[in-house]
Write a protein that holds these residues in place. Structure first.
Motif, PDB file in Angstrom:
ATOM      1  N   LEU A  11       0.823  -1.204   0.000  1.00  8.33           N
ATOM      2  CA  LEU A  11       0.000   0.000   0.000  1.00  8.33           C
ATOM      3  C   LEU A  11       0.859   1.257   0.000  1.00  8.33           C
ATOM      4  O   LEU A  11       0.600   2.201  -0.771  1.00  8.33           O
ATOM      5  CB  LEU A  11      -0.918  -0.006   1.223  1.00  8.33           C
ATOM      6  CG  LEU A  11      -1.839   1.210   1.393  1.00  8.33           C
ATOM      7  CD1 LEU A  11      -2.764   1.349   0.196  1.00  8.33           C
ATOM      8  CD2 LEU A  11      -2.627   1.098   2.686  1.00  8.33           C
ATOM      9  N   LEU A  15       0.945   4.018  -3.102  1.00 10.41           N
ATOM     10  CA  LEU A  15       0.611   5.423  -2.889  1.00 10.41           C
ATOM     11  C   LEU A  15       1.774   6.334  -3.266  1.00 10.41           C
ATOM     12  O   LEU A  15       1.574   7.399  -3.868  1.00 10.41           O
ATOM     13  CB  LEU A  15       0.220   5.647  -1.426  1.00 10.41           C
ATOM     14  CG  LEU A  15      -1.111   5.029  -0.983  1.00 10.41           C
ATOM     15  CD1 LEU A  15      -1.317   5.239   0.510  1.00 10.41           C
ATOM     16  CD2 LEU A  15      -2.268   5.611  -1.772  1.00 10.41           C
ATOM     17  N   THR A  16       2.988   5.926  -2.918  1.00 14.42           N
ATOM     18  CA  THR A  16       4.170   6.717  -3.282  1.00 14.42           C
ATOM     19  C   THR A  16       4.318   6.805  -4.792  1.00 14.42           C
ATOM     20  O   THR A  16       4.609   7.875  -5.344  1.00 14.42           O
ATOM     21  CB  THR A  16       5.432   6.092  -2.659  1.00 14.42           C
ATOM     22  OG1 THR A  16       5.310   6.085  -1.237  1.00 14.42           O
ATOM     23  CG2 THR A  16       6.675   6.880  -3.054  1.00 14.42           C
ATOM     24  N   VAL A  18       1.987   6.580  -7.052  1.00 11.75           N
ATOM     25  CA  VAL A  18       0.933   7.440  -7.604  1.00 11.75           C
ATOM     26  C   VAL A  18       1.283   8.914  -7.393  1.00 11.75           C
ATOM     27  O   VAL A  18       1.095   9.750  -8.294  1.00 11.75           O
ATOM     28  CB  VAL A  18      -0.425   7.100  -6.971  1.00 11.75           C
ATOM     29  CG1 VAL A  18      -1.480   8.131  -7.372  1.00 11.75           C
ATOM     30  CG2 VAL A  18      -0.882   5.716  -7.404  1.00 11.75           C
ATOM     31  N   LEU A  19       1.799   9.263  -6.204  1.00 17.22           N
ATOM     32  CA  LEU A  19       2.211  10.644  -5.939  1.00 17.22           C
ATOM     33  C   LEU A  19       3.336  11.076  -6.876  1.00 17.22           C
ATOM     34  O   LEU A  19       3.348  12.213  -7.371  1.00 17.22           O
ATOM     35  CB  LEU A  19       2.648  10.796  -4.481  1.00 17.22           C
ATOM     36  CG  LEU A  19       1.536  10.788  -3.429  1.00 17.22           C
ATOM     37  CD1 LEU A  19       2.132  10.849  -2.028  1.00 17.22           C
ATOM     38  CD2 LEU A  19       0.584  11.956  -3.652  1.00 17.22           C
TER      39      LEU A  19
END
Length: 237
Positions: A11, A15-16, A18-19
């Motif tokens: 997870l 998320l990293t 996507v950022l």
């Protein structure tokens, strides 16, 4: 490197990734709209092809041996692509409808960024996990995020002429700051120099501000152009 898969690491890595994709999306969208509209799909195809090759190379390199040289090569590719994206963004302001050579710059930029993005994200992901599966899934998420955000920005720019200026402005700012961030990070890690590093948050905020300001300027320019054309039409009639 291991093949273990910890949900929390997966997870965090996703998320990293996507950022990291968000500022690249602005640069890619600005590059994609530099040419005539008929060439915009070519930029998307180049980005997709670059991402596919980049992900495959990264995963294979990680699975077969040390990957120390991969971030360096990927960093060089993405910096070249980002600089080309900044040039393409400037051309959006200079050229009203784009030309063949501006389209070529945009397409080349999308290809280079696509090739370099997966490997360039590797140092950030390695700080979160050592799982090949988690890293591979994260770069897939990054590719999906890039495709979705770039597609949305390009579609919006295609509907609203003034928004093209906003996307181009955001692309220029994001491209230059991301390239600078990559170079500074390389100087710190590879050369061991004590240099300041640009944060991802700073890049995102600057790109969003540029998007808003550029869109407002684009709308004002579009309104002025429309009034001038209406006045010329009345004089002719």
């Amino acid at each position: 490197m291991t093949y273990d898969l910890v949900p929390a690491e997966l997870l965090a890595s996703a998320l990293t990734a996507v950022l990291l994709a968000v500022p690249l999306s602005f640069a890619l969208a600005g590059a994609a709209i530099a040419g005539p509209r008929r060439a915009w799909n070519g930029a998307g195809l180049a980005m997709g092809l670059g991402l596919l090759v980049g992900v495959l190379v990264m995963v294979l390199r990680m699975a077969t041996g040390p990957s120390g040289a991969l971030p360096v090569v990927s960093g060089a590719l993405i910096v070249l692509g980002l600089l080309a994206a900044a040039v393409a963004g400037v051309l959006v302001f200079v050229l009203e409808d784009g030309t063949t050579w501006s389209a070529a710059i945009g397409i080349g930029s999308c290809l280079l960024i696509g090739l370099g993005a997966p490997g360039d994200a590797l140092p950030e992901l390695l700080g979160l996990t050592s799982s090949i599966l988690a890293i591979g899934a994260a770069v897939v998420f990054e590719g999906v995020a890039l495709a979705a955000i770039v597609g949305f920005l390009v579609a919006a720019a295609g509907r609203v002429r003034g928004l093209q200026f906003g996307v181009a402005a955001a692309g220029i700012v994001a491209a230059l700051l991301t390239a600078g961030r990559t170079v500074l990070h390389a100087l710190h890690v590879v050369a061991g120099l004590d240099v300041p590093e640009l944060s991802l948050l700073t890049t995102l905020i600057a790109a969003l501000v540029a998007l808003g300001i550029g869109s407002v300027i684009g709308e004002l320019v579009q309104m002025r152009t429309s009034r001038r054309r209406s006045a010329n039409a009345l004089e002719v009639s």
